[in-house]
Design a protein around this motif. Structure first.
Motif, PDB file in Angstrom:
ATOM      1  N   GLU A  83       0.866  -1.189   0.000  1.00  0.00           N
ATOM      2  CA  GLU A  83       0.000   0.000   0.000  1.00  0.00           C
ATOM      3  C   GLU A  83       0.899   1.234   0.000  1.00  0.00           C
ATOM      4  N   LEU A  84       0.592   2.197  -0.854  1.00  0.00           N
ATOM      5  CA  LEU A  84       1.418   3.400  -0.955  1.00  0.00           C
ATOM      6  C   LEU A  84       0.857   4.596  -0.193  1.00  0.00           C
ATOM      7  N   THR A  85      -0.341   4.469   0.362  1.00  0.00           N
ATOM      8  CA  THR A  85      -0.870   5.557   1.173  1.00  0.00           C
ATOM      9  C   THR A  85       0.096   5.794   2.335  1.00  0.00           C
ATOM     10  N   GLY A  86       0.542   7.017   2.519  1.00  0.00           N
ATOM     11  CA  GLY A  86       1.463   7.360   3.590  1.00  0.00           C
ATOM     12  C   GLY A  86       2.929   7.134   3.267  1.00  0.00           C
ATOM     13  N   VAL A  87       3.243   6.692   2.047  1.00  0.00           N
ATOM     14  CA  VAL A  87       4.639   6.403   1.698  1.00  0.00           C
ATOM     15  C   VAL A  87       5.526   7.646   1.822  1.00  0.00           C
ATOM     16  N   GLY A  88       4.960   8.824   1.567  1.00  0.00           N
ATOM     17  CA  GLY A  88       5.718  10.070   1.678  1.00  0.00           C
ATOM     18  C   GLY A  88       6.115  10.402   3.109  1.00  0.00           C
ATOM     19  N   ALA A  89       5.412   9.814   4.078  1.00  0.00           N
ATOM     20  CA  ALA A  89       5.753  10.014   5.485  1.00  0.00           C
ATOM     21  C   ALA A  89       6.688   8.914   5.993  1.00  0.00           C
ATOM     22  N   ARG A  90       6.678   7.767   5.339  1.00  0.00           N
ATOM     23  CA  ARG A  90       7.493   6.632   5.793  1.00  0.00           C
ATOM     24  C   ARG A  90       8.905   6.632   5.238  1.00  0.00           C
ATOM     25  N   TYR A  91       9.089   7.186   4.037  1.00  0.00           N
ATOM     26  CA  TYR A  91      10.378   7.140   3.365  1.00  0.00           C
ATOM     27  C   TYR A  91      10.861   8.544   3.025  1.00  0.00           C
ATOM     28  N   GLU A  92      12.167   8.694   2.978  1.00  0.00           N
ATOM     29  CA  GLU A  92      12.793   9.934   2.519  1.00  0.00           C
ATOM     30  C   GLU A  92      12.759   9.971   0.992  1.00  0.00           C
ATOM     31  N   PRO A  93      12.805  11.166   0.398  1.00  0.00           N
ATOM     32  CA  PRO A  93      12.789  11.254  -1.071  1.00  0.00           C
ATOM     33  C   PRO A  93      13.878  10.411  -1.741  1.00  0.00           C
ATOM     34  N   ALA A  94      15.085  10.389  -1.194  1.00  0.00           N
ATOM     35  CA  ALA A  94      16.174   9.619  -1.799  1.00  0.00           C
ATOM     36  C   ALA A  94      15.874   8.123  -1.788  1.00  0.00           C
ATOM     37  N   GLN A  95      15.178   7.650  -0.748  1.00  0.00           N
ATOM     38  CA  GLN A  95      14.806   6.237  -0.690  1.00  0.00           C
ATOM     39  C   GLN A  95      13.776   5.909  -1.762  1.00  0.00           C
ATOM     40  N   ILE A  96      12.768   6.752  -1.884  1.00  0.00           N
ATOM     41  CA  ILE A  96      11.725   6.516  -2.884  1.00  0.00           C
ATOM     42  C   ILE A  96      12.318   6.587  -4.287  1.00  0.00           C
ATOM     43  N   ARG A  97      13.176   7.582  -4.537  1.00  0.00           N
ATOM     44  CA  ARG A  97      13.804   7.703  -5.865  1.00  0.00           C
ATOM     45  C   ARG A  97      14.599   6.438  -6.179  1.00  0.00           C
ATOM     46  N   GLY A  98      15.362   5.939  -5.218  1.00  0.00           N
ATOM     47  CA  GLY A  98      16.134   4.717  -5.433  1.00  0.00           C
ATOM     48  C   GLY A  98      15.257   3.524  -5.749  1.00  0.00           C
ATOM     49  N   ILE A  99      14.130   3.407  -5.051  1.00  0.00           N
ATOM     50  CA  ILE A  99      13.198   2.304  -5.293  1.00  0.00           C
ATOM     51  C   ILE A  99      12.590   2.419  -6.686  1.00  0.00           C
ATOM     52  N   LEU A 100      12.244   3.623  -7.102  1.00  0.00           N
ATOM     53  CA  LEU A 100      11.686   3.813  -8.441  1.00  0.00           C
ATOM     54  C   LEU A 100      12.719   3.507  -9.527  1.00  0.00           C
ATOM     55  N   VAL A 101      13.942   3.944  -9.322  1.00  0.00           N
ATOM     56  CA  VAL A 101      14.982   3.715 -10.327  1.00  0.00           C
ATOM     57  C   VAL A 101      15.259   2.220 -10.459  1.00  0.00           C
TER      58      VAL A 101
END
Length: 159
Positions: A83-101
């Protein structure tokens, strides 16, 4: 005077290209834990464009595997991924960018596709299979689409 004007015009044309220079997929730098600290484009992401990519079957198609309050009105959200609801509060931008890449740097056993990668690929469906072999610079998403989806996910702060 004409020379000065020509130089200024050339600089004005080149300057935005320098500011928005994309990081090539092969040049992305991951931390030990899979974060990508540097923007891939130097241009802030646009959450509205990120939404378009996230729900488009021809782009990121995040909605095929993930549910999120941010796209609850979309038909047939998947439940393969978290579930991605709240992902912006759980992860830092660099973590999310790394996961997307390339999520494999963070979650080695994941089935999530590498969206901005051209080697050691897991690609969903026939639409992407083998494309990297034919063209070594083909990625599922562009660098700007990664930044746009990141911007969208960072708006998902409420649980």
């Amino acid at each position: 005077m004409r020379t000065l004007f020509a130089l200024c015009a050339a600089a004005a044309t080149a300057f935005p290209a320098i500011l928005s220079a994309e990081t090539a997929p092969t040049e992305v730098s991951f931390s030990e834990y899979g974060e990508v600290f540097e923007s891939l484009t130097g241009v802030p992401g646009d959450p509205e464009e990120g939404y378009k990519s996230a729900v488009s079957r021809g782009a990121g198609n995040c909605v095929a595997c993930h549910t999120a309050q941010g796209w609850s009105q979309e038909q047939f959200p998947g439940d393969v991924g978290p579930e991605l609801t709240g992902v912006g509060a759980r992860y830092e931008p660099a973590q999310i960018r790394g996961i997307l890449v390339n999520a494999k740097h963070t979650f080695p056993e994941t089935v999530m596709p590498a969206f901005y990668n051209v080697s050691n690929l897991y690609r969903p469906g026939d639409g992407y299979t083998g494309k990297a072999a034919k063209s070594p610079d083909v990625t599922v998403l562009t660098a700007q689409q990664i930044e746009d989806i990141l911007a969208l996910l960072l708006t998902f702060t409420e649980e």
